[in-house]
Structure formats: structure tokens, C-alpha cells
Design a protein around this motif. Structure first.
Motif, PDB file in Angstrom:
ATOM      1  N   TYR A 368       0.941  -0.840   0.036  1.00 33.92           N
ATOM      2  CA  TYR A 368       0.111   0.376  -0.113  1.00 33.92           C
ATOM      3  C   TYR A 368       0.336   1.239   0.110  1.00 33.92           C
ATOM      4  O   TYR A 368       0.404   2.643  -0.140  1.00 33.92           O
ATOM      5  CB  TYR A 368      -0.846  -0.104   1.029  1.00 33.92           C
ATOM      6  CG  TYR A 368      -2.434   1.079   0.478  1.00 33.92           C
ATOM      7  CD1 TYR A 368      -2.877   0.753  -0.228  1.00 33.92           C
ATOM      8  CD2 TYR A 368      -1.598   2.359   1.545  1.00 33.92           C
ATOM      9  CE1 TYR A 368      -3.922   1.715   0.005  1.00 33.92           C
ATOM     10  CE2 TYR A 368      -2.810   3.519   1.450  1.00 33.92           C
ATOM     11  CZ  TYR A 368      -3.800   3.190   0.692  1.00 33.92           C
ATOM     12  OH  TYR A 368      -4.697   3.831   0.114  1.00 33.92           O
ATOM     13  N   TRP A 377      -0.799  -0.083  -9.429  1.00 29.46           N
ATOM     14  CA  TRP A 377      -2.608   0.983  -9.891  1.00 29.46           C
ATOM     15  C   TRP A 377      -2.666   1.113 -10.599  1.00 29.46           C
ATOM     16  O   TRP A 377      -3.071   1.458 -10.932  1.00 29.46           O
ATOM     17  CB  TRP A 377      -2.217   2.190  -8.338  1.00 29.46           C
ATOM     18  CG  TRP A 377      -1.611   1.824  -7.193  1.00 29.46           C
ATOM     19  CD1 TRP A 377      -0.053   2.163  -6.827  1.00 29.46           C
ATOM     20  CD2 TRP A 377      -1.621   0.879  -5.569  1.00 29.46           C
ATOM     21  NE1 TRP A 377      -0.141   1.750  -5.796  1.00 29.46           N
ATOM     22  CE2 TRP A 377      -0.573   1.128  -5.172  1.00 29.46           C
ATOM     23  CE3 TRP A 377      -3.018   0.678  -5.754  1.00 29.46           C
ATOM     24  CZ2 TRP A 377      -1.182   0.476  -4.018  1.00 29.46           C
ATOM     25  CZ3 TRP A 377      -3.394  -0.278  -4.994  1.00 29.46           C
ATOM     26  CH2 TRP A 377      -1.970  -0.247  -3.905  1.00 29.46           C
ATOM     27  N   ARG A 398      -2.544  -6.613  -6.373  1.00 29.37           N
ATOM     28  CA  ARG A 398      -3.687  -5.974  -6.036  1.00 29.37           C
ATOM     29  C   ARG A 398      -4.721  -6.189  -5.519  1.00 29.37           C
ATOM     30  O   ARG A 398      -6.043  -6.425  -4.920  1.00 29.37           O
ATOM     31  CB  ARG A 398      -3.915  -4.940  -7.073  1.00 29.37           C
ATOM     32  CG  ARG A 398      -6.037  -3.936  -6.609  1.00 29.37           C
ATOM     33  CD  ARG A 398      -5.297  -3.301  -7.147  1.00 29.37           C
ATOM     34  NE  ARG A 398      -6.804  -2.110  -7.197  1.00 29.37           N
ATOM     35  CZ  ARG A 398      -7.324  -1.021  -7.798  1.00 29.37           C
ATOM     36  NH1 ARG A 398      -6.190   0.101  -8.856  1.00 29.37           N
ATOM     37  NH2 ARG A 398      -8.420  -0.692  -7.676  1.00 29.37           N
ATOM     38  N   THR A 402      -7.456  -6.957  -2.513  1.00 23.92           N
ATOM     39  CA  THR A 402      -8.890  -7.379  -2.041  1.00 23.92           C
ATOM     40  C   THR A 402      -9.314  -8.374  -1.062  1.00 23.92           C
ATOM     41  O   THR A 402     -10.443  -7.576  -0.648  1.00 23.92           O
ATOM     42  CB  THR A 402      -9.363  -7.104  -3.770  1.00 23.92           C
ATOM     43  OG1 THR A 402      -8.534  -6.471  -4.803  1.00 23.92           O
ATOM     44  CG2 THR A 402     -10.969  -7.540  -3.606  1.00 23.92           C
ATOM     45  N   THR A 454     -13.795  -0.683  -5.571  1.00 25.35           N
ATOM     46  CA  THR A 454     -12.818  -0.080  -5.000  1.00 25.35           C
ATOM     47  C   THR A 454     -11.912  -0.330  -6.063  1.00 25.35           C
ATOM     48  O   THR A 454     -11.128  -0.382  -6.357  1.00 25.35           O
ATOM     49  CB  THR A 454     -12.782   1.049  -3.654  1.00 25.35           C
ATOM     50  OG1 THR A 454     -13.839   1.813  -3.524  1.00 25.35           O
ATOM     51  CG2 THR A 454     -12.076   0.904  -3.723  1.00 25.35           C
ATOM     52  N   TRP A 455     -11.792  -1.894  -5.326  1.00 25.69           N
ATOM     53  CA  TRP A 455     -10.783  -2.462  -5.191  1.00 25.69           C
ATOM     54  C   TRP A 455     -10.491  -3.248  -6.703  1.00 25.69           C
ATOM     55  O   TRP A 455      -9.555  -3.272  -7.254  1.00 25.69           O
ATOM     56  CB  TRP A 455     -10.323  -3.544  -4.336  1.00 25.69           C
ATOM     57  CG  TRP A 455      -9.542  -2.985  -3.048  1.00 25.69           C
ATOM     58  CD1 TRP A 455     -10.760  -2.365  -2.039  1.00 25.69           C
ATOM     59  CD2 TRP A 455      -8.772  -2.955  -3.138  1.00 25.69           C
ATOM     60  NE1 TRP A 455      -9.892  -1.645  -1.048  1.00 25.69           N
ATOM     61  CE2 TRP A 455      -8.862  -2.434  -1.269  1.00 25.69           C
ATOM     62  CE3 TRP A 455      -7.020  -3.053  -3.519  1.00 25.69           C
ATOM     63  CZ2 TRP A 455      -7.148  -1.826  -0.827  1.00 25.69           C
ATOM     64  CZ3 TRP A 455      -5.897  -2.508  -2.696  1.00 25.69           C
ATOM     65  CH2 TRP A 455      -6.515  -1.437  -1.507  1.00 25.69           C
ATOM     66  N   PRO A 462      -6.733   2.661  -4.233  1.00 30.38           N
ATOM     67  CA  PRO A 462      -7.773   2.952  -3.383  1.00 30.38           C
ATOM     68  C   PRO A 462      -7.435   3.660  -1.517  1.00 30.38           C
ATOM     69  O   PRO A 462      -6.347   3.817  -2.075  1.00 30.38           O
ATOM     70  CB  PRO A 462      -8.759   1.585  -3.200  1.00 30.38           C
ATOM     71  CG  PRO A 462      -7.518   0.512  -4.440  1.00 30.38           C
ATOM     72  CD  PRO A 462      -6.212   1.113  -4.737  1.00 30.38           C
TER      73      PRO A 462
END
Ligand code: ARG
Ligand code: ZN
Length: 465
Positions: A368, A377, A398, A402, A454-455, A462
């Protein structure tokens, strides 16, 4: 489950002039009811074929590594899902010498990766039929949209055979899309001293006149891309686990020292994953450890992943986790690839967490922390955008993030219940992203719309969950 994605029947609605144009572009379209050239996967439009379902593949192959020559006979037992005056198989390269449908000679032509078969008589909807294809030549691997090699890839002592997403058609005529799952028999003949390793259980191994024939059987349904027939000089190890799973490991002697300590952990990894994800889905397991530096990846070939060199423990955990997520529970569209790679990656995080390594939260936090411009991303996990991106970082990392966000939202108990129930509910079948979203909401009793939106579906980094 049969063909959950079906192309809408558009042709009837197409104005006559357009239909005539289409027919001019593809004369076969004028021939009346037929199978289609693909199952309608937007990332791989020609992958698979509409109009039938393959129940079983019986593949008889002889491979000569010195000449890189493959001789094959494929017998497919299939069922028509609509009336068929002709149908396609996927086959890349190789020379087809004959096709029969129900033992009668059938007409065929090649059109790129499509092998177009016209049986003597139309097959009515629902009818079971048998297609036999004889073929030969030097298999040519496919170059995928991401530039990787896929399919029958020659090595210095045989071939590394892995077909994700497209390569099955480089060595047998297939309905080459994960929507169609089938059982398999393999009869593989190679020069004495070489070993030919496929999926499932080894039925027999016989040597005569300088050749050895290996017979393998994969009973549980398998997507074509997960088939293998890897050939090489291998050291073989066989045993049965406490829970009755038949393990067969084949290891290139040059990789043996590095592979040994990792392969020794396979039974404990199978136990640990069964504890988390539920009963191991297959009767056979194992590993093929080859030396194939030109490949650059491992693949979760069903029951027996194939590694291009000795794997580290994390990779073994990843490919083994795919047996539940990807192999037993299959994709219906390549766009949903995070259901395979996000889950297998998250298994690595959980393994580390429970074996004295980083916690999943630490792994999540480290990822993150990457800046918004980082490739991580580049796209949301549930929408890679094209076949060129299906093995990119957002799908794996990602995708795993999630699942971690889901775990954070519903708590550990509900999260593990979701993973396990998902594998169980879709065992030997298929699952979609939308189904997983509903499933997680139903089992947790929580509204997870925002989280998944979002994910999985929204571009950009996010907000912290
Ligand atoms: N599913 C494999 C893995 O993550 C990766 C396969 C990559 N294939 C390719 N053609 N690049 O374990
Ligand atoms: Zn993977």
C-alpha cells in the motif's frame, strides 16, 4: 457446468444485406447452423469454440526430442449444444492428416488457429459424437499478447508443456477455453531414458524397442490450458500421502539439490491448504521441476504444477493453492483472472503469516505504501483491460490486497468461511467475479459493494480500507 457464457444468437436479427456481407467475408457462415469460432471471450476472441462440449480427450502422442517431432492422435468425445453442420477445434501449427466424426471421414480446413470440421451428416442438438484427429509436426509455441511463450516449448532434453492462456492448441486440437472442462487420458511415448509426465494418476509405464510409453489419467474435469505432457530426463519420486493422495514428482537432476528441501514440504503444504480451503480437490498431486530458463514462469498444471526451475517455498504454496482456485474452480472469462492469481498470491501471504514470516497486514502495508504512479495501481484487479495484462502485478498483488481488504471488513472467521465455501460450492466447476462478490456478501451478511467496487472495478490507488 456447461457453457455459462453463450453468445447471443445475433444472426437471425442481422439484416439480410449485412448477413450477405458476413457470408462473403467468411463463406462458411453461409453454410447454415454451425459452431462458432470462439466462446466469446473478449480477451481471446478465438479461444474455444461454440456449439459443443468436450467430455473427454484421449491423447496418444509420440515425441522425438532430437527431431522435435510430435505425432499425435486426439480422440474427443463431445456433445452438440446446438445443431451443427460444422464446428471448429483450436489447433496452432502442425499438419492434420485426417479427421473422422463417428468413424466416418470428415472434411476439414485450416483457418489460422481454427480447425474447421464438416462432418458428413449434420449433428443434431444434444447428440454425443466422437471426433478423431491425426496430426504431426514440430509444435510451435504461441507468443502471448504479453510477449511470453506458451504451449509446447522445447528444452535441451525434451519439452516444457504449459498452456496458459492459449498454448494447449500447440499440441492437441482442443476446445481451448476454460469454460469447457473435460477428463483426459494420455498415452505418451518417448525415447527410453526420457520421462513423459502428464496430469493425474500414472496408470502404466512400459519400455520396448528403445521407447517408453507412459499412460496417465486425469479423472476430475480439467480446462485444456492446465494439461501438460512435459518430457525430459527426470528423477522420479512417488508416494501416497496419509490422506490417500498419489504424489508423483519428476525433477530434472540439475535442479534436484535446490528442489529437494522444497518438495519435501509438499505434503505439509497440501495439509495446511486443505485445513484452510477444504478437502484437496484431486486424487493426484506432485510437481514437475524442469530446467527451462526460456520460459520464465511456473504453471499450476492440474494435480502437478510445472516449474521452469527449482521453486522456492512461496512458489510451491502458490501453485498448490491454484489447485483449489483456478483448477477446481475455473474461470469463465480471462478477465476474471484475479480469481486465480489474487487467491494463490493471498495463500502465500497466509502461509508466511502462519509460518513465522510477515503478517498479511505487513505485506499489505508494504504494498500500500507504493506511490500512486506505481504499476501496482495501473488497473483495478477485476479489469485488466486486455489479454496483454492478465499476468501483471495488479492481478496478483492488488488481487491479494482485495482479499485482505475483504478479510479486514468481515473478520478472520467469516473470511476463511468464505474461501472454503467458495471452493466447495464451485468444486470441479466455474466461478465468476460477480458470483464471488454476492457469495461474500451472503456469507458475511455485510454490504461489500463499495469494497469490491473500489478494489476490483475502479482505476487508481484506493483509499486505505
Ligand atoms: N498462472 C501462472 C502462475 O501464476 C502464470 C502463467 C503465466 N503464463 C504466461 N503465459 N505468461 O502461477
Ligand atoms: Zn498463479
Amino acid at each position: 457446468m456447461t457453457h455459462p457464457r453463450r453468445r447471443p444468437v445475433l444472426l437471425a436479427a442481422v439484416p439480410v444485406a449485412v448477413a450477405a456481407l458476413l457470408a462473403a467475408a467468411d463463406p462458411a457462415l453461409a453454410a447454415g447452423p454451425t459452431g462458432t469460432r470462439g466462446v466469446g471471450d473478449p480477451y481471446f476472441p478465438l479461444a474455444g469454440n461454440g456449439g459443443y462440449h468436450v467430455g473427454h480427450y484421449d491423447l496418444t502422442l509420440r515425441y522425438d526430442p532430437a527431431r522435435k517431432h510430435l505425432d499425435g492422435k486426439a480422440v474427443l468425445t463431445a456433445r452438440a449444444t446446438r445443431r451443427l453442420t460444422r464446428f471448429d477445434l483450436d489447433l496452432h501449427g502442425l499438419k492434420v492428416t485426417g479427421v473422422t466424426v463417428d468413424h466416418a471421414k470428415a472434411a476439414f480446413r485450416r483457418d489460422g488457429q481454427e480447425l474447421v470440421v464438416t462432418p458428413r451428416h449434420a449433428l443434431r442438438k444434444g447428440r454425443a459424437f466422437r471426433v478423431a484427429v491425426t496430426y504431426a509436426g514440430t509444435p510451435q509455441p504461441v507468443t502471448d499478447p504479453d510477449g511470453s511463450l506458451d504451449g509446447w516449448i522445447p528444452t535441451d532434453d525434451g519439452a516444457f508443456v504449459a498452456g496458459e492462456p492459449q498454448g494447449a492448441m500447440t499440441w492437441f486440437p482442443a476446445n481451448n477455453h476454460p469454460t469447457d472442462k473435460s477428463s483426459y487420458d494420455f498415452t505418451l511415448t518417448v525415447p527410453e531414458g526420457r520421462t513423459a509426465v502428464a496430469n493425474g494418476v500414472l496408470l502404466s509405464r512400459r519400455t520396448a524397442h528403445g521407447k517408453t510409453t507412459f499412460r496417465w489419467r486425469q479423472t476430475e474435469p480439467m480446462a485444456a490450458y492446465l494439461a501438460t505432457a512435459t518430457v525430459g530426463k527426470f528423477r522420479v519420486e512417488q508416494y501416497t500421502t496419509r490422506t490417500g493422495v498419489k504424489v508423483y514428482n519428476a525433477v530434472d537432476p540439475r535442479e534436484a539439490t535446490a528442489a529437494a528441501p522444497v518438495l519435501k514440504k509438499l505434503p505439509s503444504v497440501l495439509d495446511w491448504e486443505s485445513g484452510l480451503f477444504g478437502r484437496y480437490p484431486f486424487r493426484a498431486a506432485g510437481a514437475i521441476v524442469d530446467r527451462a530458463p526460456q520460459v520464465g514462469y511456473a504453471l499450476e498444471t492440474q494435480t502437478r504444477p510445472v516449474y521452469d526451475s527449482a521453486p522456492d517455498l512461496s512458489t510451491l504454496v502458490h501453485e498448490t493453492a491454484h489447485q483449489w482456485f483456478g483448477d477446481s474452480v475455473s474461470l469463465t472469462t480471462w478477465k476474471d483472472i484475479w480469481l486465480n492469481e489474487g487467491f494463490a498470491s493471498y495463500a502465500e501471504w497466509l502461509y508466511a503469516e502462519q509460518h513465522g514470516g510477515k503478517t498479511a497486514q505487513q505485506t499489505f502495508d508494504a504494498l500500500y505504501a507504493r506511490p500512486a504512479a506505481d504499476g501496482l495501481w495501473a488497473f483495478p484487479a477485476g479489469n485488466p483491460g486486455s489479454g496483454a495484462n492478465i499476468f501483471d502485478t495488479p492481478v496478483y498483488a492488488r488481487g491479494a490486497m482485495t482479499l485482505h481488504a475483504l478479510r479486514t471488513a468481515v473478520g478472520d472467521r467469516a473470511f476463511l468461511r468464505i474461501l472454503r465455501a467458495w471452493a466447495d460450492a464451485h468444486r470441479d466447476g466455474h466461478g465468476t467475479t460477480a458470483q464471488f462478490e454476492h457469495f461474500a456478501e451472503r456469507l458475511s451478511g455485510k454490504d461489500l459493494d463499495g469494497l469490491f467496487r473500489t478494489w476490483l472495478h475502479t482505476a487508481g490507488k484506493p483509499d486505505r480500507p
